[in-house]
Design an enzyme around this catalytic site. Structure first.
Site, PDB file in Angstrom:
ATOM      1  N   TYR A  98       5.897  10.084   0.054  1.00  0.00           N
ATOM      2  CA  TYR A  98       6.114  10.629  -1.366  1.00  0.00           C
ATOM      3  C   TYR A  98       5.346  10.516  -2.133  1.00  0.00           C
ATOM      4  O   TYR A  98       4.652  11.069  -3.186  1.00  0.00           O
ATOM      5  CB  TYR A  98       7.686  10.475  -1.740  1.00  0.00           C
ATOM      6  CG  TYR A  98       7.856  10.977  -2.938  1.00  0.00           C
ATOM      7  CD1 TYR A  98       8.035  12.565  -3.220  1.00  0.00           C
ATOM      8  CD2 TYR A  98       8.335  10.303  -4.179  1.00  0.00           C
ATOM      9  CE1 TYR A  98       8.354  13.038  -4.444  1.00  0.00           C
ATOM     10  CE2 TYR A  98       8.690  10.825  -5.319  1.00  0.00           C
ATOM     11  CZ  TYR A  98       8.708  12.178  -5.468  1.00  0.00           C
ATOM     12  OH  TYR A  98       9.237  12.547  -6.628  1.00  0.00           O
ATOM     13  N   THR A 126       5.367  10.881 -10.393  1.00  0.00           N
ATOM     14  CA  THR A 126       6.714  10.204 -10.156  1.00  0.00           C
ATOM     15  C   THR A 126       6.274   8.583 -10.335  1.00  0.00           C
ATOM     16  O   THR A 126       5.105   8.220  -9.923  1.00  0.00           O
ATOM     17  CB  THR A 126       7.009  10.246  -8.567  1.00  0.00           C
ATOM     18  OG1 THR A 126       8.024   9.174  -8.420  1.00  0.00           O
ATOM     19  CG2 THR A 126       6.090  10.186  -7.750  1.00  0.00           C
TER      20      THR A 126
END
Ligand code: UDP
Length: 335
Positions: free
Chosen positions: A146, A122
């Site tokens: 995250y 990501t």
């Protein structure tokens, strides 16, 4: 051209991005086995033609049997938790789902002799990027759990590939949106939080308004800027990466997946209004925890490394496809 295509194990293939990757693989003639615990995905979302094993990626016995039974030659690892603010509220769940379970899966790949591993990473690994657009070699300093949970998995994969006969493709996704143009799949997540999904839900009356999380960022209109990539383009990139990993077993890849230009929250909402020709209600709201002001991909590496070229690099197209899927879900009474 790869003569004999081995089966690909797709984790999270019942989810949003995973199901589109399954479609792209099947369309290109790859045998596909999906492993998914159906915690957020749906069995019906697994495209016809793929085998579904319901279970956990950290279940080494299950993964070993799938690798053996199906002659798995590569793993595409999509399974994981993906909501930035949730990761701030419940970091240990994110480290469990995204890091600890990925470690188990990588170990199963090594043990089972799987030679190629593609990992969904990501743009959140960059944190607040040192420059915009962000390039792969730029500093990675996540600002939320995250991002860290994914960056740790990147590290494990690099070290495992150094020590074992395995090459990897790490793909750092920017903001994935849209749906299969043929209407075969789309984002079906319940209680969705991602902007384009939320906005098309509002457009069809599934929710009353859209919150704008932060209007005072240091961006041209004060709202958050992101690089939105169509999910079908992203899925196609995975097939290109897979081919490259098989053709060049000594090479690994780390690549941003984005179009290289950003849109603000207001620009996205304007696109939805344009496509539906009706305004959705917008409400200014406080910033969300863990949100950086802007994330845009420097995508020169993927463009120079692979034959992959974006086919749907247009915000209105992304919104149109997302909207079509949202209407289909509503017609079918799903979500
Ligand atoms: N956003 C927003 N309202 C929403 C959902 C998202 O204003 O209902 C903003 C969010 O603050 C960020 C951008 O839209 O600037 C993209 O957020 P999203 O959750 O879609 O993806 P993320 O970049 O967090 O992975």
């Amino acid at each position: 051209m790869i003569e004999k295509k081995p089966a690909v194990l797709v984790t999270g293939g019942a989810g949003y991005i995973g199901s589109h990757a399954v479609l792209a693989l099947l369309d290109a003639g790859w045998p596909v086995v999906v492993i998914d615990n159906l915690s957020t995905g749906f069995a019906w979302a697994v495209p016809e033609g793929a085998t579904l094993a319901e279970g956990d990626i950290a279940d080494s016995a299950l993964v070993a049997s799938l690798i053996g039974e199906h002659g798995i030659g590569a793993i595409m690892h999509f399974a994981g938790s993906v909501v930035v603010p949730d990761s701030v509220a419940d970091p240990l769940r994110y480290y469990e789902n995204n890091t600890v379970k990925s470690r188990a899966l990588i170990a199963s790949a090594v043990k089972g002799g799987v030679r190629h591993f593609i990992f969904s990473s990501t743009a959140a690994t960059y944190g607040i990027p040192e420059k915009i657009p962000a390039a792969e070699e730029d500093r990675t300093e996540p600002i939320n759990p995250y991002g860290w949970s994914k960056l740790m998995t990147e590290r494990m994969l690099k070290d495992a590939a150094f020590a074992h006969p395995l090459n990897f493709g790490i793909l750092r996704y920017f903001n994935v949106a849209g749906a299969d143009p043929a209407g075969r799949s789309g984002q079906s997540t319940r209680g969705a939080t991602h902007l384009i999904k939320v906005a098309v839900e509002a457009a069809i009356g599934k929710r009353g308004h859209v919150d704008i999380f932060g209007t005072d960022f240091d961006t041209p209109d004060g709202t958050g800027v992101r690089d939105y990539i169509h999910v079908s383009d992203l899925a196609a990139a995975h097939v290109h990466v897979l081919e490259r990993l098989i053709e060049s077993p000594d090479e690994s890849l780390l690549m941003n997946c984005g179009y290289g230009h950003g849109f603000s929250v207001l620009e996205v909402l304007n696109a939805v209004d344009r496509v539906t020709n009706a305004p959705i209600e917008r409400r200014p709201a406080p910033r969300r925890a863990g949100d950086p002001p802007a994330l845009v991909a420097d995508n020169r590496r993927i463009l120079s490394t692979l034959d992959w070229r974006p086919q749907r690099d247009d915000l209105d197209t992304i919104v149109t496809d997302a909207l079509r899927w949202e209407r289909l879900l509503a017609e079918r009474g799903i979500g």
